[in-house]
Design a protein around this motif. Sequence first.
Motif, PDB file in Angstrom:
ATOM      1  N   LEU A 159       0.748  -1.467  -0.263  1.00 35.35           N
ATOM      2  CA  LEU A 159       0.189   0.087  -0.780  1.00 35.35           C
ATOM      3  C   LEU A 159       0.905   1.082  -0.028  1.00 35.35           C
ATOM      4  N   LYS A 160       1.995   1.086   0.470  1.00 36.62           N
ATOM      5  CA  LYS A 160       2.974   2.380  -0.311  1.00 36.62           C
ATOM      6  C   LYS A 160       3.075   2.963  -1.122  1.00 36.62           C
ATOM      7  N   ILE A 161       3.007   1.983  -2.534  1.00 36.64           N
ATOM      8  CA  ILE A 161       3.085   2.535  -3.346  1.00 36.64           C
ATOM      9  C   ILE A 161       1.669   3.464  -4.060  1.00 36.64           C
ATOM     10  N   ILE A 162       0.955   3.145  -2.656  1.00 35.88           N
ATOM     11  CA  ILE A 162      -0.372   4.272  -3.498  1.00 35.88           C
ATOM     12  C   ILE A 162      -0.589   5.468  -3.956  1.00 35.88           C
ATOM     13  N   PRO A 163      -0.119   6.602  -3.491  1.00 34.76           N
ATOM     14  CA  PRO A 163       0.782   8.087  -3.782  1.00 34.76           C
ATOM     15  C   PRO A 163       1.167   7.814  -5.048  1.00 34.76           C
ATOM     16  N   LEU A 164       2.376   7.376  -5.316  1.00 32.04           N
ATOM     17  CA  LEU A 164       2.774   7.093  -6.790  1.00 32.04           C
ATOM     18  C   LEU A 164       1.790   6.652  -7.468  1.00 32.04           C
ATOM     19  N   LEU A 165       1.215   5.763  -7.104  1.00 34.43           N
ATOM     20  CA  LEU A 165       0.736   5.249  -8.795  1.00 34.43           C
ATOM     21  C   LEU A 165      -0.771   6.308  -8.223  1.00 34.43           C
ATOM     22  N   GLN A 166      -1.251   6.678  -8.050  1.00 35.54           N
ATOM     23  CA  GLN A 166      -2.217   7.806  -8.291  1.00 35.54           C
ATOM     24  C   GLN A 166      -1.971   9.193  -9.034  1.00 35.54           C
ATOM     25  N   LYS A 167      -0.867   8.934  -8.967  1.00 33.96           N
ATOM     26  CA  LYS A 167      -0.382   9.851 -10.278  1.00 33.96           C
ATOM     27  C   LYS A 167      -0.115  10.073 -11.931  1.00 33.96           C
ATOM     28  N   LEU A 168      -0.144   8.334 -10.865  1.00 31.35           N
ATOM     29  CA  LEU A 168      -0.678   7.840 -13.231  1.00 31.35           C
ATOM     30  C   LEU A 168      -2.310   7.172 -13.296  1.00 31.35           C
ATOM     31  N   ASN A 169      -2.457   6.697 -11.868  1.00 28.33           N
ATOM     32  CA  ASN A 169      -4.165   6.085 -11.822  1.00 28.33           C
ATOM     33  C   ASN A 169      -4.665   7.659 -11.528  1.00 28.33           C
ATOM     34  N   THR A 170      -5.172   8.432 -12.011  1.00 27.03           N
ATOM     35  CA  THR A 170      -6.295   9.777 -11.350  1.00 27.03           C
ATOM     36  C   THR A 170      -7.546   9.029 -11.706  1.00 27.03           C
ATOM     37  N   LYS A 171      -8.027   8.750 -12.701  1.00 27.57           N
ATOM     38  CA  LYS A 171      -9.491   8.053 -12.873  1.00 27.57           C
ATOM     39  C   LYS A 171      -9.516   7.139 -11.805  1.00 27.57           C
ATOM     40  N   THR A 172      -9.154   6.598 -11.008  1.00 30.26           N
ATOM     41  CA  THR A 172      -9.381   5.323 -10.127  1.00 30.26           C
ATOM     42  C   THR A 172      -9.396   5.622  -8.802  1.00 30.26           C
ATOM     43  N   PRO A 173     -10.272   5.587  -8.060  1.00 31.25           N
ATOM     44  CA  PRO A 173     -10.319   5.489  -6.873  1.00 31.25           C
ATOM     45  C   PRO A 173      -9.746   5.560  -5.473  1.00 31.25           C
ATOM     46  N   LEU A 214     -15.794  -4.338 -19.437  1.00 32.08           N
ATOM     47  CA  LEU A 214     -16.998  -5.289 -19.416  1.00 32.08           C
ATOM     48  C   LEU A 214     -18.274  -5.303 -17.972  1.00 32.08           C
ATOM     49  N   ARG A 215     -17.918  -4.518 -17.132  1.00 27.07           N
ATOM     50  CA  ARG A 215     -18.540  -3.511 -16.581  1.00 27.07           C
ATOM     51  C   ARG A 215     -19.779  -3.103 -17.010  1.00 27.07           C
ATOM     52  N   GLU A 216     -21.021  -3.279 -16.025  1.00 25.64           N
ATOM     53  CA  GLU A 216     -22.040  -1.769 -16.380  1.00 25.64           C
ATOM     54  C   GLU A 216     -22.046  -1.040 -16.966  1.00 25.64           C
ATOM     55  N   ASP A 217     -20.984  -0.281 -16.456  1.00 28.38           N
ATOM     56  CA  ASP A 217     -20.892   1.659 -16.520  1.00 28.38           C
ATOM     57  C   ASP A 217     -20.013   1.860 -17.566  1.00 28.38           C
ATOM     58  N   ASN A 218     -19.407   0.542 -17.884  1.00 29.70           N
ATOM     59  CA  ASN A 218     -18.667   1.503 -19.050  1.00 29.70           C
ATOM     60  C   ASN A 218     -16.950   1.880 -19.346  1.00 29.70           C
ATOM     61  N   LYS A 219     -16.756   1.936 -18.469  1.00 29.45           N
ATOM     62  CA  LYS A 219     -15.816   3.874 -17.532  1.00 29.45           C
ATOM     63  C   LYS A 219     -14.749   3.101 -17.537  1.00 29.45           C
TER      64      LYS A 219
END
Length: 148
Positions: free
Chosen positions: A14-28, A141-146
């Motif tokens: 979980l220590k990677i989350i701050p850096l990962l959020q810089k790449l994955n800006t759309k994922t909560p 494949l999710r219903e929201d297609n996002k």
Amino acid sequence: MSIQIQTIAPKDILKIIPLLQKLNTKTPKHILEERVKEMASLTNYECIGMYLNGNLIGISGLWYSTRHYIGKSAEPDHVVIDEAYRRQKLGKQFFNWINTHVIAKGCEAIELNTYVGNNQSHKFYYNEGYNIYGFHFLKVLREDNKFY
């Protein structure tokens, strides 16, 4: 500048989350946390961290598989170096370490994906000897297609 590169233990993923959020800006954040915990539990995945004076400044996941067209390969995934440390040849140092690491694990190739609009990464990978061999397609494949 004291750089260390090493595998991140699954218990510390979980220590990677701050850096990962810089790449994955759309994922909560809570979804990122769930996903990386699951990834860290898999036997064909490991996460690599680049540390400067003990601070995590770069990450790359590594997926391992054997493919009929190239043999055993590694796929760097979610590669991020903090913006404050870019243009200092750290990416080159990071990938030199990854190359040595995956060769020691018996890999014959490295293949990766990069977002179409990430021109900076394209230039980097070309300079590191990577070539484009195809397109990466994605169908949500999710219903929201996002995509998130």
